[in-house]
Design a protein around this motif. Structure first.
Motif, PDB file in Angstrom:
ATOM      1  N   ASP A 197      26.323 141.364-125.054  1.00  0.00           N
ATOM      2  CA  ASP A 197      25.295 140.574-124.364  1.00  0.00           C
ATOM      3  C   ASP A 197      24.683 141.362-123.210  1.00  0.00           C
ATOM      4  OD1 ASP A 197      25.865 138.490-126.071  1.00  0.00           O
ATOM      5  OD2 ASP A 197      27.203 137.462-124.652  1.00  0.00           O
ATOM      6  N   SER A 198      25.532 142.076-122.490  1.00  0.00           N
ATOM      7  CA  SER A 198      25.059 142.839-121.333  1.00  0.00           C
ATOM      8  C   SER A 198      24.145 143.988-121.761  1.00  0.00           C
ATOM      9  CB  SER A 198      26.242 143.375-120.532  1.00  0.00           C
ATOM     10  OG  SER A 198      27.058 142.319-120.082  1.00  0.00           O
ATOM     11  N   ILE A 201      20.665 142.764-122.298  1.00  0.00           N
ATOM     12  CA  ILE A 201      19.993 142.498-121.023  1.00  0.00           C
ATOM     13  C   ILE A 201      19.538 143.810-120.381  1.00  0.00           C
ATOM     14  CG2 ILE A 201      20.371 141.663-118.661  1.00  0.00           C
ATOM     15  CD1 ILE A 201      22.292 139.584-119.856  1.00  0.00           C
ATOM     16  N   ALA A 299      16.468 136.820-117.953  1.00  0.00           N
ATOM     17  CA  ALA A 299      17.842 137.164-118.314  1.00  0.00           C
ATOM     18  C   ALA A 299      18.760 136.661-117.209  1.00  0.00           C
ATOM     19  CB  ALA A 299      17.990 138.672-118.484  1.00  0.00           C
ATOM     20  N   GLN A 300      19.895 136.107-117.582  1.00  0.00           N
ATOM     21  CA  GLN A 300      20.784 135.481-116.590  1.00  0.00           C
ATOM     22  C   GLN A 300      22.223 135.925-116.790  1.00  0.00           C
ATOM     23  OE1 GLN A 300      20.609 131.182-116.619  1.00  0.00           O
ATOM     24  NE2 GLN A 300      21.655 130.976-114.650  1.00  0.00           N
ATOM     25  N   VAL A 301      22.860 136.326-115.683  1.00  0.00           N
ATOM     26  CA  VAL A 301      24.284 136.672-115.671  1.00  0.00           C
ATOM     27  C   VAL A 301      24.963 135.759-114.665  1.00  0.00           C
ATOM     28  CG1 VAL A 301      26.004 138.457-115.211  1.00  0.00           C
ATOM     29  CG2 VAL A 301      23.807 139.080-116.252  1.00  0.00           C
ATOM     30  N   ASP A 302      25.998 135.043-115.104  1.00  0.00           N
ATOM     31  CA  ASP A 302      26.677 134.109-114.204  1.00  0.00           C
ATOM     32  C   ASP A 302      28.109 133.917-114.663  1.00  0.00           C
ATOM     33  OD1 ASP A 302      27.325 131.630-112.617  1.00  0.00           O
ATOM     34  OD2 ASP A 302      25.185 131.740-112.178  1.00  0.00           O
ATOM     35  N   ILE A 308      24.098 128.712-117.026  1.00  0.00           N
ATOM     36  CA  ILE A 308      23.200 129.454-117.906  1.00  0.00           C
ATOM     37  C   ILE A 308      22.122 128.514-118.457  1.00  0.00           C
ATOM     38  CG2 ILE A 308      23.004 130.806-120.027  1.00  0.00           C
ATOM     39  CD1 ILE A 308      24.470 132.293-117.839  1.00  0.00           C
ATOM     40  N   GLY A 309      20.873 128.815-118.143  1.00  0.00           N
ATOM     41  CA  GLY A 309      19.749 128.029-118.652  1.00  0.00           C
ATOM     42  C   GLY A 309      19.666 126.627-118.106  1.00  0.00           C
ATOM     43  N   VAL A 314      16.488 130.508-120.825  1.00  0.00           N
ATOM     44  CA  VAL A 314      16.544 131.960-120.643  1.00  0.00           C
ATOM     45  C   VAL A 314      16.523 132.653-121.996  1.00  0.00           C
ATOM     46  CG1 VAL A 314      17.715 131.841-118.413  1.00  0.00           C
ATOM     47  CG2 VAL A 314      19.080 131.923-120.507  1.00  0.00           C
ATOM     48  N   SER A 317      21.377 136.211-121.936  1.00  0.00           N
ATOM     49  CA  SER A 317      22.384 135.757-120.975  1.00  0.00           C
ATOM     50  C   SER A 317      23.727 136.430-121.232  1.00  0.00           C
ATOM     51  CB  SER A 317      22.558 134.237-121.042  1.00  0.00           C
ATOM     52  OG  SER A 317      23.081 133.846-122.296  1.00  0.00           O
ATOM     53  N   VAL A 319      27.917 135.728-119.733  1.00  0.00           N
ATOM     54  CA  VAL A 319      28.828 134.961-118.874  1.00  0.00           C
ATOM     55  C   VAL A 319      29.952 135.867-118.407  1.00  0.00           C
ATOM     56  CG1 VAL A 319      30.427 133.023-118.748  1.00  0.00           C
ATOM     57  CG2 VAL A 319      28.294 132.804-120.047  1.00  0.00           C
TER      58      VAL A 319
END
Length: 537
Positions: A197-198, A201, A299-302, A308-309, A314, A317, A319
């Motif tokens: 996933d990373s 992104i 793009a979201q990293v959390d 997320i979203g 988004v 993403s 996690v």
């Protein structure tokens, strides 16, 4: 081994590294205060439970540790609702321990009973909505496990407040306990992001033309500031921060675009931006109202999968922890890094000048610029809500490692004074507290704590003759300022009654001189800054 419940609680708090406990007293919590006398924990006796919990909040944010509050039942417990709600929304670890009515009196109309039976208030449920956990000990034997579970909940994952209620007859009862200090029971390790996933992104980041890195309070990794700044240097792309993430970055960096959700520089850049990387950001639902989301890849990293979203859909993403994501970014600059740096350097070198006016008074921007210029880089900045918060968030730049405390999501008016006191207790660094005349009067009852404990804080009252942001909204909506205007007391005399150095400024030259004197003064100072007449609504 046999031990009294209250002594067991005190031992656990000591072993957890608790240095100060804030609160008020009352019949149902008196025993607990007695048990901390020989632990080395310092009691901070407050004027209200509201102030005690906000003080613990400021202490926690400054010391990066759990804040602890003792209170009695009834109004002592229900007075915690707003401060605990503030901590819950801003992810601040607090532990509130309350005494309650004797267990045999529950359901019998006991004084300050909080069971919910009959006509009593079920105070635990009142606080459950603003806490990660809200618990009532059913027996003396259950206290140890519930306390450890509460501390674990407050400090693990996404931090937050926990409330534990203990019937007052339990305190002096002896229980069998094999308690041994063991901090391994708390899980403070954040999960690692997926490399797959990373990679998606990161790849999309490098092919974008006008990327933006947004950093938010959801970045929960310890000691991550240097890793964030190194990644910014490596990428060479613009960054901005949410109000609560100002503590994580160096805002004097040339790639800094802005701070806060309403930064004009950020929204101007979004007009051409095609890629936004959100690291732990909790965006407000109207953030993209004036922008075409279809032209922006989000793009979201959390570390919290539920974020997320949540505010916006988004495209990409991951996690997990921010630190594990940053380690995957290659040591390669973005293709437009030189161009982007030139753009931001021009932007950051353009000095924002206060409006020139012949009217008496000080411009708010002159106040914050003076403090930025004269105060040490380690100064802890605390601000109230409304216009004061808006300006400090957007225009007050923080150095790497500098602390800035603000009630962000809850916008708690009256936050600044108790939070500033908590910060001063937690740190030897200078504390400067910005507040409006309205916010100051919501928290001034805790000024006695400053006097009693000999603290040094510089309070700056920005006086616009009323609750400015509320007054303006009232006028814009209803074409009047009904209710939101009021007369103020003599703040200078009030400060002197507490033994503070006090002064009044109607010109920026006066404010600069008075702030310099406050820096040199050993004790607390209050500067009453009268704002420009065109700021008086």
């Amino acid at each position: 081994m046999k031990t009294k419940v209250r002594d067991l609680v005190a031992s656990i708090l000591k072993d957890e590294g608790v240095g100060h406990i804030f609160g008020h007293t009352g019949d149902s919590i008196l025993a607990m205060w007695q048990s901390i006398r020989h632990t080395g924990i310092t009691p901070i006796f407050n004027k209200t439970e509201f102030g005690a919990a906000l003080m613990a909040d400021g202490y926690s944010r400054t010391a990066d540790t759990m804040g602890v509050i003792f209170t009695t039942g009834g109004p002592g417990a229900t007075n915690l609702a707003t401060p605990l709600g503030t901590a819950y929304l801003d992810s601040i670890p607090l532990l509130a321990i309350s005494g309650s009515a004797v267990s045999s009196h529950i359901g019998k109309n006991a004084f300050q009973e909080g069971s919910g039976r009959g006509r009593s208030i079920e105070q635990r449920l009142c606080l459950k909505a603003v806490c990660k956990r809200a618990m009532l000990a059913p027996s003396p034997e259950a206290v140890e496990a519930m306390l450890l579970d509460g501390i674990r909940a407050a400090c693990s994952g996404r931090p937050g407040p926990v409330y534990l209620e203990i019937p007052s007859d339990f305190w002096d009862l002896e229980v069998d306990s094999e308690y041994q200090p063991n901090k391994l029971y708390k899980n403070t390790t954040l999960p690692e992001v997926s490399q797959k996933d990373s990679s998606q992104i990161i790849n999309q980041l490098y092919v974008s033309s006008y990327p933006l890195l947004m950093i938010g309070e959801g970045v929960l990794d310890k000691n991550i500031s240097n890793a964030i700044m190194n990644s910014i240097d490596r990428l060479g792309i613009p960054f901005c921060v949410s109000p609560l993430a100002k503590n994580l970055v160096n805002e004097f960096h040339d790639l800094r675009l802005g701070s806060g959700y309403e930064s004009a520089a950020v929204h101007n850049y979004l007009e051409k931006c095609d890629y936004v990387l959100l690291l732990g950001v909790r965006l407000q639902p109207d953030f993209f109202d004036n922008h075409d989301l279809a032209s922006i890849t989000l793009a979201q990293v959390d570390s919290d999968p539920f974020e997320i979203g949540r505010s916006f859909p988004v495209n990409l993403s991951a996690v997990g922890s921010t630190s594990s994501f940053l380690r995957l970014i290659p040591r390669i600059s973005h293709k437009r890094s030189i161009e982007l740096l030139a753009y931001l350097t021009r932007l950051n070198n353009s000095i924002i000048e206060p409006k020139i006016s012949d009217l008496p008074g000080v411009a708010p921007l002159e106040i914050s610029q003076t403090v930025m210029e004269l105060a040490p880089e380690t100064t802890i900045i605390v601000c109230d809500t409304g216009y004061t918060k808006e300006r400090i968030v957007h225009d007050y730049k923080t150095h790497l490692g500098q602390k800035i405390l603000v009630s962000d999501r809850n916008g708690c008016m009256g936050y600044s004074i108790p939070a500033a006191i908590g910060a001063a207790i937690a740190s030897d660094n200078l504390v400067v507290c910005f507040c409006g005349d309205g916010g100051f009067q919501m928290g001034l009852n805790e000024l006695g704590v400053v006097m009693n404990y000999g603290l040094k804080i510089i309070f700056i009252i920005e006086d616009n003759g009323g609750c400015g942001s509320i007054s303006d909204y009232n006028f814009a909506t209803y074409d009047n300022r009904y209710v939101s205007n009021f007369k103020n007391p003599n703040f200078e005399m009030l400060a002197k009654s507490y033994g503070f150095n006090s002064s009044s400024a109607r010109k920026v030259s006066e404010f600069k001189s008075q702030f310099a004197q406050a820096l040199a003064h050993k004790g607390t100072s209050l500067i009453h800054a009268h704002l420009l007449s065109n700021y008086l609504k």
